[in-house]
Design an enzyme around this catalytic site. Structure first.
Site, short mmCIF file in Angstrom:
data_model
loop_
_atom_site.label_atom_id
_atom_site.label_comp_id
_atom_site.label_asym_id
_atom_site.label_seq_id
_atom_site.Cartn_x
_atom_site.Cartn_y
_atom_site.Cartn_z
N CYS A 95 0.87 -1.31 0.03
CA CYS A 95 0.10 -0.14 -0.21
C CYS A 95 0.89 1.37 0.06
O CYS A 95 1.61 1.55 -1.01
CB CYS A 95 -0.97 0.12 1.07
SG CYS A 95 -2.28 1.13 1.12
N HIS A 214 -3.67 -5.66 1.02
CA HIS A 214 -3.30 -5.92 2.31
C HIS A 214 -2.97 -7.25 2.62
O HIS A 214 -4.02 -7.71 3.24
CB HIS A 214 -4.00 -4.98 3.39
CG HIS A 214 -3.47 -3.59 3.33
ND1 HIS A 214 -2.71 -2.91 3.92
CD2 HIS A 214 -4.44 -2.48 2.49
CE1 HIS A 214 -2.54 -1.56 3.77
NE2 HIS A 214 -3.76 -1.53 2.89
N GLU A 216 -1.54 -8.63 4.99
CA GLU A 216 -1.27 -8.60 6.38
C GLU A 216 -2.54 -8.69 7.05
O GLU A 216 -2.86 -8.91 8.10
CB GLU A 216 -0.30 -7.70 6.97
CG GLU A 216 -1.05 -6.35 7.02
CD GLU A 216 -1.00 -5.59 5.78
OE1 GLU A 216 -0.67 -5.89 4.88
OE2 GLU A 216 -1.33 -4.27 5.83
#
Lengths: 242, 748
Positions: A95, A214, A216
């Site tokens: 990002c 994302h 994560e």
């Protein structure tokens, strides 16, 4: 041995904790490094097998997304980064981290200090918070075992539309895909309107990966998808030398 | 005024500008809640909470937020804060600072917390209102709506705090809009209680510099809004700067864990004057105003004290920890200034350019505010009758009108602009289902990474019910918020509540309504064993237009829940799961009680009976909540999908469950009986739609509770309704088209 992965934090970074958790969950040893302290002691980064630049709004993103972080990165750390990459150590930007890597020039052309493109305002002119489906474009150490099926990840950004100088070859890592698994420019499956459905790219050597969605945030079963874990597991495996 | 003059006589000197300003700020309705104090309302809520004496409640009302224990090591907190006045005259700045302020309440909880969830809730006039109908001096609601969305994205996304829910509602009484935001925080249990600053502790001001922006926010927001307010009070509104706040959001837990924070509070209304006064109430405080970092060197002493510049916190730091604290703050790039000391003299003193500009006794500041007796008188009841039901064959028209209503329509075009998954804790975000656009009506996160214990938060806000019955509004707000939490899996024995009131300027009739509402929620909270742990009231919802008209906000009460979920891997969601499953209505549904419903609003009337049956009935809903929770804990949970009925009635939830699951349903309205429009549209708060397998026996599962089998899930994406011999079927696609068309053009 458990590899140590450095996660860079600058004022405005806001995804470092979950990124550290994802690294740990994937079997790595994460350390959050303050950018100022890395700049004060650049050789610090050679203690780490890989670097991750997580998401956020570094320095407020006021000039352009990731610009100030990138300027500091290039100005203070260009040399040590060349050494880091020459040693075969990977860098992942997620990002805002992806935006930073574009601003440094590391992506797409691997030319640190020389920009060849940008991640700019979404076509909707809005911040877009959505779940997306990605497909890996080729099998690399980053995508081992992840090719050939859609990966569901959260995506959340206002500036993710890739704009590159004409004529530059791009090494695409991930595409946004439609229900049939085909790369798409259609909104909202492709929330930024990125051309060709590009959601992530490599540098020419494949050591540097920039990704807008994302991974994560899709690590644990309770996240609703564990498709992000594979990317971290692959990175940790690569760093372990396995 | 008289209290100040008496004090001057007693002291034998005139009060300074700064002293007068401090007293006026501290005693404003915003800071001192004079209306509520005179009616004894806060005391009543606190007494209810004390009576419940919930073992998991860690902090109530006294701190910046309220907290409940998540487990032995962690506490979660909640706070809701309105920012109605600035958002009405300068929505972008007002809404951005609404978020900034309430987030600081999470950071300023105990000895320093960390925000893990936020909300935005806006009540405006209908954004489609013709410009000529917007009162002089008020902004057009479409402008307020768009600017508020832009401001929420501008502030909350960089903060990196997931959006739990965003709600947009409309009522003609909101030219002075409702702008509410919540913040949920996480803090280690051992830091959940503030300490009292000790004499010698350093008063450390951290964050942004102090400017002339935001002067008189507390007093201006406590006053009625008038046509000229926008120009006169312009300096009271500011533009927030999220990155400044993000930096100390990161640094505060580090400071806390290093033992550098004895006490912490945010600078909100009344600025440094209120923060230092509150923190130093028990000890006394001395401030050296020359040490406050300024944006503008021409500020005078009272302006420095009163400035409401955003993104600032005040810390009490033990002197031996000061060097370490400054070092940590420097690492995180947070500006810090030693602006004074806590003393032992119980005085509020400040010097500026060599002169003493403030010297007040704390007892006077916090004890002398005169409170006038408030008169209470019931108003004349204004009931409007409920029209008779239309022909059943016209059902599709009315169904589409309800789905297209501003309160029921697809608002994801706003919601998708706010990050809902940052921090990697989100389990259920604001939207879900097959397309990702179905409202979930709940937010669930797993705050401790790698553990399955969860936190749930839900909210209820209805601007119509109060016109029919204030006490009913209050009960339904509590029940709706609680039922939404229970539907996903909240433990009803560990749910806490947060109230936000927004009411017109105090009159005997408004006071009566306030008393009715507070009594209702206090009683219900005790009956349910769910304490109010945090709340805020604003009694300034009145606007005076240029042509002398008075516009009052509708009686507004927003209730949010904060609760515990034992295991987030066992949640129940809304989307239909499998064709052939039975659909059960669990709870009461009275088709005649259509008052305050969205359906009646589409017909231009309010009705005369809320879907409520008084305090005992409301308390009795606990049996339903407990049964659902009990069923959810079984190794094989028989409940496959569930939703809590609210605005839009049975119909809206059936539609959402079908849309979320990509299926349809066949519903027999005669299973409930009564007028068909009432069955579909009565807002049966406290009741649930529950999906169970075809072979399950509902009579066993729900023994002793009101339940009815109302139909079944079908594969075809359509809703069909039979009503005796009559039958109507509507393809889901038609309903989706009606539901999704309303909102996007309003914000384009």
């Amino acid at each position: 041995m458990t590899p140590k992965l450095g996660i860079l934090y600058a004022p405005g970074t806001n995804c470092h904790e979950e990124t550290a958790f994802a690294v740990e969950y994937a079997g790595g040893r994460p350390a959050i490094l303050l950018l100022d302290e890395v700049i004060a002691r650049p050789r610090l980064i050679l203690d780490y097998a890989a670097l991750i630049i997580p998401g956020g709004f570094s320095y407020g993103d006021h000039l352009a997304a990731g610009r100030i972080f990138a300027v500091r990165f290039v100005h203070h750390l260009a040399e040590i980064l060349r050494e880091f990459l020459a040693g075969g150590r990977p860098i992942l930007g997620i990002c805002n981290g992806d935006q930073i890597l574009m601003e440094t020039g590391l992506l797409p052309a691997g030319t640190i200090g020389e920009r060849h493109g940008a991640l700019t305002r979404n076509r909707s002119a809005r911040f877009e918070d959505r779940w997306v489906a990605l497909a890996a474009a080729e099998e690399t150490f980053w995508t081992a075992g992840l090719v050939g099926r859609p990966l569901r990840l959260p995506s959340a950004h206002g500036e993710g539309r890739l704009v590159v100088a004409p004529g530059d070859g791009l090494r695409v890592a991930f595409h946004y895909v439609d229900e049939k698994g085909r790369p798409t420019e259609a909104y909202p499956a492709n929330p930024s309107g990125s051309p060709g459905g590009i959601a992530g790219i490599y540098d020419p050597g494949g050591l540097v990966l920039g990704l807008m969605p994302h991974p994560e945030r899709a690590v644990l079963p309770v996240h609703g998808s564990q498709d992000g874990l594979g990317i971290f597991a692959n990175l940790v495996r690569f760093c372990t030398g396995a | 005024m008289h209290a100040l003059q008496d004090y001057e006589r007693k002291r034998g000197r005139a009060l300074t500008d700064a002293e007068i300003e401090i007293c006026v700020q501290s005693w404003s309705d915003h800071c001192y809640h004079t209306t509520w104090k005179s009616l004894g309302l806060l005391r009543q809520l606190m007494a209810a909470t004390a009576k419940i004496d919930h073992p998991e409640v860690v902090s109530v009302f006294r701190d910046n937020a309220g907290g409940i224990a998540l487990n032995e090591d962690w506490v979660v907190t909640i706070k809701g804060e309105t920012h109605n006045f600035p958002s009405s005259i300068a929505p972008f700045g007002g809404v951005a600072t609404k978020h900034g302020g309430v987030i600081r309440d999470s950071i300023g909880f105990g000895r320093g917390g960390y925000p893990i969830g936020g909300s935005t809730i806006m009540g405006t006039m209908d954004p489609r209102v013709p410009p000529a109908e917007v009162p002089q001096g008020a902004l057009h609601p479409a402008y307020i709506l768009r600017e508020s969305i832009r401001a929420t994205a501008y502030y909350c996304n960089p903060m990196g705090i997931p959006m739990m829910y965003s709600l947009y509602r409309a009522h003609p009484g909101y030219p002075k809009c409702l702008a509410l935001g919540h913040s949920v925080g996480l803090i280690p249990r051992r830091y959940a209680q503030k300490e009292t600053p000790r004499p010698g502790d350093v008063a450390l001001l951290i964050g942004g510099a102090t400017g002339r922006d935001g002067l008189h926010g507390a007093t201006a927001s406590s006053a009625e809004m008038a046509a000229e307010t926008r120009t006169k009070e312009a300096a009271a509104v500011q533009i927030g700067h999220p990155i400044t706040e993000r930096k100390f959001m990161e640094a505060v837990p580090v400071l806390r864990d290093a033992g550098c924070i004895r006490s912490i509070t945010d600078l909100g209304a009344g600025g440094l004057s209120c923060a230092a006064g509150e923190m130093g109430e028990a000890t006394g405080v001395f401030l050296d105003l020359d040490r406050v970092p300024l944006k503008d060197a021409s500020l005078t002493a009272w302006e420095i004290l009163l400035s409401e510049s955003q993104e600032r916190m005040l810390l009490a730091v033990p002197p031996e920890k000061l060097a370490e604290a400054l070092n940590i703050l420097a690492r995180y790039d947070v500006m810090a200034a030693e602006v004074g000391r806590f003393t032992g003299d119980r005085r509020y003193r400040a010097v500026w350019r060599g002169e003493t500009v403030v010297d007040l006794e704390m007892d006077f500041l916090w004890g002398a505010c005169p409170i006038e007796e408030a008169e209470v008188r019931p108003p004349l009841r204004q009931a409007s009758p409920t029209p008779p039901p239309p022909a059943f064959s016209e059902l599709p028209k009315y169904v589409k009108a309800v789905l297209a209503h501003y309160h029921c329509c697809d608002q994801s075009a706003a919601g998708f602009q706010f990050d809902s998954t940052v921090q990697g804790r989100t389990v259920i975000g604001p939207y879900g289902g097959r397309t990702g656009r179905m409202p979930t009506n709940a937010f669930v996160c797993a705050p401790i990474r790698g553990q399955s214990i969860g936190v749930v938060s839900t909210v209820a806000f209805n601007p119509f019910y109060g016109e029919v019955d204030p006490a009913g509004l209050a009960r339904l707000a509590v029940l709706e918020a609680v039922a939404k939490a229970v539907a996903v899996g909240a433990d009803p024995s560990c749910l806490a509540l947060c109230d936000n009131f927004y009411t017109p300027r105090s009159t005997p009739e408004v006071n009566w309504a306030l008393c009715q509402m507070v009594e209702a929620i206090a009683d219900l909270s005790v009956a349910l064993g769910m304490p109010f742990i945090s709340g805020k009231d604003s009694s300034s919802g009145t606007m005076q237009t240029a042509d002398g008209k008075v516009i009052n906000v509708p009686l507004t009460l927003v209730v949010a829940t904060l609760g515990r979920i034992p295991d987030v891997t066992r949640l129940v969601t809304k989307p239909f799961r499998r064709p052939g499953d039975q659909l059960i209505l669990l709870g009461d549904l009275w088709p005649d009680k259509l008052g305050g419903s969205v359906y009646l609003d589409t017909l231009g009337t309010r009705g005369d009976l809320l879907h409520d049956a008084g305090p005992e009935w409301a308390a009795g809903r606990l049996a339903l909540f407990r049964r659902l929770f009990e069923l959810y804990q079984r190794p094989q949970n028989p409940v496959l999908a569930a939703s809590a009925i609210g605005e839009g009635g049975l119909l809206l939830r059936l539609f959402e469950m079908a849309y979320g699951g990509g299926m349809g349903a066949e519903i027999d309205l005669m299973a409930i009986g009564g007028r068909w429009d009432g069955i579909l549209f009565a807002e049966a708060v406290g009741a649930f739609i529950v999906e169970i397998e075809a072979q399950e026996d509902p009579a066993t599962l729900f023994a002793g509770l009101p339940w009815r089998r109302i139909g079944r899930v079908v594969e075809e994406e359509a809703l069909s309704f039979s009503y005796g011999p009559e039958r109507v079927k509507i393809p889901l696609a038609e309903l989706v088209a009606a539901w999704e068309a309303t909102f996007p053009p309003l914000i384009a």
